[in-house]
Design an enzyme around this catalytic site. Sequence first.
Site, short mmCIF file in Angstrom:
data_model
loop_
_atom_site.label_atom_id
_atom_site.label_comp_id
_atom_site.label_asym_id
_atom_site.label_seq_id
_atom_site.Cartn_x
_atom_site.Cartn_y
_atom_site.Cartn_z
N ARG A 1 35.87 35.25 41.17
CA ARG A 1 36.26 36.31 40.35
C ARG A 1 35.15 37.02 39.70
O ARG A 1 35.18 38.11 38.89
CB ARG A 1 37.07 35.58 38.94
CG ARG A 1 38.42 35.12 39.42
CD ARG A 1 39.33 35.66 38.70
NE ARG A 1 39.45 35.29 37.47
CZ ARG A 1 40.13 34.48 36.84
NH1 ARG A 1 40.95 33.64 37.40
NH2 ARG A 1 39.90 33.98 35.52
N GLY B 1 44.05 36.94 34.91
CA GLY B 1 42.65 36.73 35.25
C GLY B 1 41.87 37.81 35.55
O GLY B 1 42.40 38.85 36.03
N ARG C 1 45.75 34.99 28.88
CA ARG C 1 47.08 34.69 29.31
C ARG C 1 47.96 34.45 27.97
O ARG C 1 47.38 33.31 27.51
CB ARG C 1 47.25 33.53 30.35
CG ARG C 1 46.35 33.84 31.59
CD ARG C 1 46.42 32.81 32.64
NE ARG C 1 45.57 32.93 33.96
CZ ARG C 1 45.63 33.80 34.79
NH1 ARG C 1 46.30 34.84 34.82
NH2 ARG C 1 44.52 33.44 35.60
N CYS C 2 48.68 35.08 27.88
CA CYS C 2 49.40 34.84 26.39
C CYS C 2 50.83 34.70 26.27
O CYS C 2 51.64 35.28 26.82
CB CYS C 2 49.50 36.41 25.66
SG CYS C 2 49.89 36.30 23.99
N GLY D 1 43.70 32.67 45.22
CA GLY D 1 45.10 33.45 45.57
C GLY D 1 46.30 33.11 44.99
O GLY D 1 47.33 33.65 45.31
N VAL E 1 40.05 55.45 32.61
CA VAL E 1 41.23 55.49 31.90
C VAL E 1 40.71 56.18 30.46
O VAL E 1 41.26 57.40 30.24
CB VAL E 1 42.12 54.50 31.44
CG1 VAL E 1 43.03 54.59 30.27
CG2 VAL E 1 42.52 53.65 32.66
N ASP F 1 50.11 39.93 38.48
CA ASP F 1 51.70 40.12 38.52
C ASP F 1 52.36 39.48 37.07
O ASP F 1 53.18 40.14 36.64
CB ASP F 1 51.90 38.76 39.64
CG ASP F 1 53.50 38.30 39.48
OD1 ASP F 1 53.95 39.36 40.08
OD2 ASP F 1 53.56 37.13 39.14
N THR G 1 43.67 42.41 40.16
CA THR G 1 43.64 41.00 40.46
C THR G 1 42.97 40.77 41.79
O THR G 1 43.12 41.46 42.67
CB THR G 1 45.20 40.55 40.73
OG1 THR G 1 45.04 39.07 41.35
CG2 THR G 1 46.22 41.33 41.46
N ILE G 2 42.45 39.55 41.93
CA ILE G 2 41.54 39.37 43.21
C ILE G 2 42.81 39.08 44.37
O ILE G 2 42.28 39.14 45.40
CB ILE G 2 40.38 38.30 42.98
CG1 ILE G 2 40.98 36.95 42.48
CG2 ILE G 2 39.38 38.71 42.04
CD1 ILE G 2 40.23 35.45 42.76
N ASP G 3 43.87 38.59 43.86
CA ASP G 3 44.94 38.07 44.72
C ASP G 3 45.35 38.92 45.73
O ASP G 3 45.90 38.66 46.73
CB ASP G 3 45.93 37.31 43.87
CG ASP G 3 45.32 36.24 43.18
OD1 ASP G 3 44.40 35.79 43.22
OD2 ASP G 3 46.03 36.00 42.15
N LYS H 1 33.67 22.26 73.53
CA LYS H 1 32.51 22.79 74.33
C LYS H 1 31.30 22.93 73.36
O LYS H 1 31.05 21.95 72.61
CB LYS H 1 33.13 24.33 75.11
CG LYS H 1 33.70 23.74 76.17
CD LYS H 1 33.72 24.96 77.09
CE LYS H 1 35.32 25.59 76.78
NZ LYS H 1 35.19 27.42 77.38
O1 F6P Z 1 45.30 35.36 39.48
C1 F6P Z 1 43.96 35.46 39.69
C2 F6P Z 1 43.65 33.98 39.78
O2 F6P Z 1 42.10 33.85 39.95
C3 F6P Z 1 44.37 33.01 40.81
O3 F6P Z 1 43.73 33.32 42.13
C4 F6P Z 1 43.96 31.77 40.40
O4 F6P Z 1 45.06 31.05 40.83
C5 F6P Z 1 44.29 31.83 38.97
O5 F6P Z 1 43.80 33.34 38.55
C6 F6P Z 1 43.47 31.11 38.06
O6 F6P Z 1 43.58 31.13 36.81
P1 F6P Z 1 42.58 30.77 35.71
O7 F6P Z 1 41.30 31.46 35.55
O8 F6P Z 1 43.26 30.97 34.32
O9 F6P Z 1 42.59 29.27 35.89
#
Ligand code: F6P
Length: 323
Positions: free
Chosen positions: A256, A11, A72-73, A171, A23, A103, A126-128, A212
């Site tokens: 994102r 992601g 994602r490969c 997350g 870099v 991860d 990663t945003i997580d 309240k």
């Molecule tokens: O790992 C980042 C993330 O945005 C997670 O928070 C979420 O579960 C996932 O990726 C979503 O992935 P995709 O964009 O492949 O649907």
Amino acid sequence: IQCIGVLTSGGDAPGMNAAIRAVTRTAIANGIIVKGIYRGYRGLITNEITSLETQSVSNIIQRGGTILKTARCDEFRTPEGRRQAHDVIVEHGIEALVVIGGDGSLHGARDFAQEHNFPIIGLPGTIDNDLSGTDLTIGYDTALNTIMECVDKIRDTASSHERLFFVEVMGRDAGFLALNGALATGSEAAIIPEISLEKDQLAEMIEQGFRKSKNSSIVLVAESEVTGGAMGVAERVKKEYPQFDVRVSILGHLQRGGSPSAQDRILATRMGEAAIEALLEGQRNVMVGLQNDELVLVPFAKAIKKDKPIDRHLLDVLRIVSR
Ligand code: F6P
């Protein structure tokens, strides 16, 4: 080392471009040739590789997403896919890799490094915020700020209509965005996968939220099978409390995007520079992490261990300050 490759994988996260820039420019300053690999590990298999010069990374520090694209490969999860990737790497004369990702990306990095005895430095992108061995990941702060802006807006309509809102944040299986997002927005509660919420606790939370002077409430729910997501929680609550006017808002992928915050740009720049320094020192198969504002090197196995503790006390704080 005379030639390195850099890629972004998994992601996307705001600040990845700032990391690519740091870099690239640090490597060039040390006389190293830099190759940018498109679409993460997929680009290694399909041979989508370009040279990066100083100017290639101009005017990108402020941009969200990643100029190198990402993917994602599935093939890279297999030894055969990784072997193909290795052939392409050798063909290009790449002697080390900098992998920017979360991860899954670091799992891939660990397997590839082990199988092919190849030096890799990881950067947590990663945003997580779910990687161990680092207090912060690149992109987390920006996503948290985006959540804050969105929930502030939801609060306007929630209070006007006197509604109970369940707002779902990303997350994956980690509750960092939900818990800290709740603290930042004055939400009444956070439902996170790390801490199971018994039914009566949810009831207490809701009744407390509506006491309240308070006639509207916002609960942040972390996406996860464990929490059931905002939809799942809302269905349960609607059944038990038909008197409440319940609404659900799923923030989704807008979390994102966007220009990275100052904190993410600085973190990415520091980590990007440190990645090249680490390679020059002969380090390999470690992730650059941040601990107490110091950069550290964390072995891949530790970074992907899925044991990053969440500060449970913050849930108590949330309960107290949202009364
Ligand atoms: O790992 C980042 C993330 O945005 C997670 O928070 C979420 O579960 C996932 O990726 C979503 O992935 P995709 O964009 O492949 O649907």
